[in-house]
Scaffold this active site. Structure first.
Site, PDB file in Angstrom:
ATOM      1  N   PHE A  41      44.272 -21.641 -30.468  1.00 11.09           N
ATOM      2  CA  PHE A  41      44.702 -21.867 -29.466  1.00 11.09           C
ATOM      3  C   PHE A  41      44.409 -23.974 -29.194  1.00 11.09           C
ATOM      4  O   PHE A  41      44.531 -24.506 -29.509  1.00 11.09           O
ATOM      5  CB  PHE A  41      44.601 -22.120 -27.593  1.00 11.09           C
ATOM      6  CG  PHE A  41      45.343 -20.662 -27.287  1.00 11.09           C
ATOM      7  CD1 PHE A  41      47.110 -21.083 -27.477  1.00 11.09           C
ATOM      8  CD2 PHE A  41      44.690 -19.732 -26.807  1.00 11.09           C
ATOM      9  CE1 PHE A  41      47.742 -20.740 -27.040  1.00 11.09           C
ATOM     10  CE2 PHE A  41      46.117 -19.076 -26.805  1.00 11.09           C
ATOM     11  CZ  PHE A  41      47.133 -19.266 -26.173  1.00 11.09           C
ATOM     12  N   GLY A  42      42.959 -23.616 -29.768  1.00 12.15           N
ATOM     13  CA  GLY A  42      42.084 -24.556 -30.061  1.00 12.15           C
ATOM     14  C   GLY A  42      41.930 -25.336 -31.532  1.00 12.15           C
ATOM     15  O   GLY A  42      43.217 -26.071 -31.838  1.00 12.15           O
ATOM     16  N   GLU A  85      46.314  -6.777 -16.042  1.00 12.58           N
ATOM     17  CA  GLU A  85      47.555  -6.417 -16.469  1.00 12.58           C
ATOM     18  C   GLU A  85      47.745  -5.651 -17.519  1.00 12.58           C
ATOM     19  O   GLU A  85      48.693  -4.701 -17.211  1.00 12.58           O
ATOM     20  CB  GLU A  85      47.442  -8.215 -17.711  1.00 12.58           C
ATOM     21  CG  GLU A  85      48.022  -9.322 -16.550  1.00 12.58           C
ATOM     22  CD  GLU A  85      47.777 -10.525 -17.546  1.00 12.58           C
ATOM     23  OE1 GLU A  85      48.669 -11.766 -16.665  1.00 12.58           O
ATOM     24  OE2 GLU A  85      47.374 -10.579 -18.138  1.00 12.58           O
TER      25      GLU A  85
END
Ligand SMILES: Cc1cc2nc3c(=O)[nH]c(=O)nc-3n(C[C@H](O)[C@H](O)[C@H](O)COP(=O)(O)OP(=O)(O)OC[C@H]3O[C@@H](n4cnc5c(N)ncnc54)[C@H](O)[C@@H]3O)c2cc1C
Length: 453
Positions: A15-16, A176
């Protein structure tokens, strides 16, 4: 790409790193993204690969395909093991074992985090965590293998052991995952098995703290716990796993015999964070994250940016939004500084948090409001689909979910082979192929480095 231009090396295409790369698309720089996988992984949906719902391709597009239209960027598959801040060189290992050297003018380090077993590293052999596509596939093989073993087993005690699943850690990932194991056992698998009643599976969620989803609002915590219990999950709070071996897990209190353990309890920053701290005056926090300046640079090194899960800044949590926002910010800052402009410190915008509990139920804390149940699930679905890369993957994901929603026993990705089950079940199994939570081997001195152009 020409070599005279300002060279930006980005380590990590998560992501970064990806958002930093994309934010540099209009800048007069050459960007090289180095990652030890060739894909950009959307980790929040990894548990769906482990549960056999989604194929990995939908959440892990090839990194070079993601940046294909960005002419000033390229992707390399290599494993970084050293950062020479004096020489401004990144040292990596190529897939064939030979070293690779990449010179930079600006460096962005975004190598994320790995599992933390809180000093009990031997747990890794018995309770795998989930961080990569390979981990998720391995977990899926493990879960399905246990049901296959239970179907063959005639001894009731042995069968009960095969059918006991323990997830350690009740953060979003643990919740989850345990929800998916419960749905598999209670909704998806029962009609496919003949000898075993999969609804008899014992599914346990262990949490050391006093509530599930510890960082969430108490109302959402209570809802999540009730919902999990309704789905047949045994929630055990204030319970620490103190030991485990191939067959059993020891908790504070009664022991449990279970052959399936999944670690979702903790993470620690990439080892490169500690390396950077040791090479500079930067501090390191308890999660192994290196403290950065308000503009995400390393103290004393304005040319080195550290972002995402491996950076410690303003006590931000290790989730996707800080990494995405820091990546975008850093990309803009690099461009602005090259143009001689001043930049403001990084400001984080909290967009809220959410987690699913199973199909049709999720909790969400966003826009100053709390959502549960189906409304929460719709919000969760839309947000996650929106953040996937590419319309093909978004539509593919919606189709996959719609199909599973309509045909509740439909998990298209339940394929395992005899060999996979055997390897997963073998005592003292060899996990050499899986990423180790330590720095990779340094290439030998006689290996000549390749200097990337
Ligand atoms: C199972 C799971 C579920 C999650 N669910 C959520 C969620 O629902 N919501 C949320 O907000 N966050 C969630 N997160 C957290 C979120 O995914 C992370 O906070 C985010 O990915 C951090 O981004 P990053 O860029 O710092 O690191 P990452 O996205 O992890 O990227 C790091 C990259 O660096 C590469 N890399 C690492 N070491 C090296 C090396 N030595 N050499 C070369 N490359 C290297 C890796 O291959 C990887 O591609 C979840 C995480 C996991 C594991």
């Amino acid at each position: 790409m020409t070599s005279e231009r300002h060279r930006v090396v980005v380590i990590g295409g998560g992501f970064g790193g990806l958002n930093a790369t994309r934010a540099l698309s209009g800048a007069d720089v050459d960007v090289t993204v180095v990652d030890r996988t060739n894909y950009h992984l959307f980790q929040p949906l990894l548990y769906q690969v482990a549960a056999g719902i989604m194929p990995e391709g939908l959440i892990a597009p090839a990194l070079r395909s993601v940046i294909t239209k960005q002419a000033n960027a390229r992707a390399l598959l290599a494993d970084v093991y050293d950062l020479d801040l004096g020489q401004k060189v990144v040292r990596a290992r190529q897939p064939d074992g030979r070293p690779l050297e990449l010179a930079y003018d600006t460096l962005v380090v975004a190598t994320g985090a790995t599992h933390s077993y809180f000093g009990n590293d031997h747990f890794a052999e018995f309770a795998p965590g989930m961080k990569t596509v390979e981990d998720a596939r391995y977990l899926r093989d493990g879960i399905l293998s246990k049901f296959e073993m239970a179907e063959i087993e005639s001894d009731p005690q042995e069968r009960a052991e095969w059918l006991t699943f323990v997830v350690i850690g009740a953060g979003p990932t643990g919740v989850e995952l345990v929800g998916q194991v419960a749905e598999l056992a209670h909704k998806v698998l029962p009609r496919d098995y003949r000898s075993v009643n999969t609804t008899e599976a014992r599914i346990v969620l262990l949490e050391g703290a006093g509530a599930v989803l510890p960082p969430f609002d108490p109302k959402l915590q209570r809802y999540t716990r009730k919902r999990l219990e309704k789905m047949g999950v045994e929630v055990r709070l204030n319970t620490l796993a103190v030991d485990m071996d191939h067959d059993s897990i020891t908790v504070k209190g009664p022991d449990g015999l279970a052959r399936s353990r999944i670690w979702a309890a903790g993470v620690q920053a990439s080892p490169l964070a500690r390396m950077l701290a040791e090479k500079t005056s930067a501090e390191i926090d308890r999660a192994g994250r290196v403290a950065v300046q308000p503009d995400c640079t390393l103290p004393g090194h304005p040319e080195v940016y550290v972002i995402g899960d491996m950076a410690s800044l303003n006590k931000l949590p290790g989730v996707a939004q800080p990494a995405i926002q820091e990546g975008k910010y850093v990309g803009k800052v690099i461009g602005a500084r090259l143009a001689g402009k001043q930049v403001e410190p990084f400001k984080y915008f909290n967009k809220g948090s959410m987690a699913t509990i199973g199909y049709n139920a999720a909790v969400a804390d966003a826009f100053g409001m709390k959502f549960t149940g189906f409304v929460g699930y719709i919000m969760w679905s839309l947000v996650h689909v929106m953040y996937l890369i590419g319309w093909g993957n978004r539509l593919g994901t919606l189709y996959t979910w719609g199909r599973a929603l309509v045909f509740s026993n439909n998990r298209a990705h339940r394929i395992i082979t005899f060999e996979e089950a055997r390897d997963e079940l073998a005592e003292g199994r060899n996990r050499a192929g899986r990423p180790a939570p330590i720095l990779p081997r340094t290439p030998a001195a006689e290996d000549p480095p390749t200097r990337a152009r």
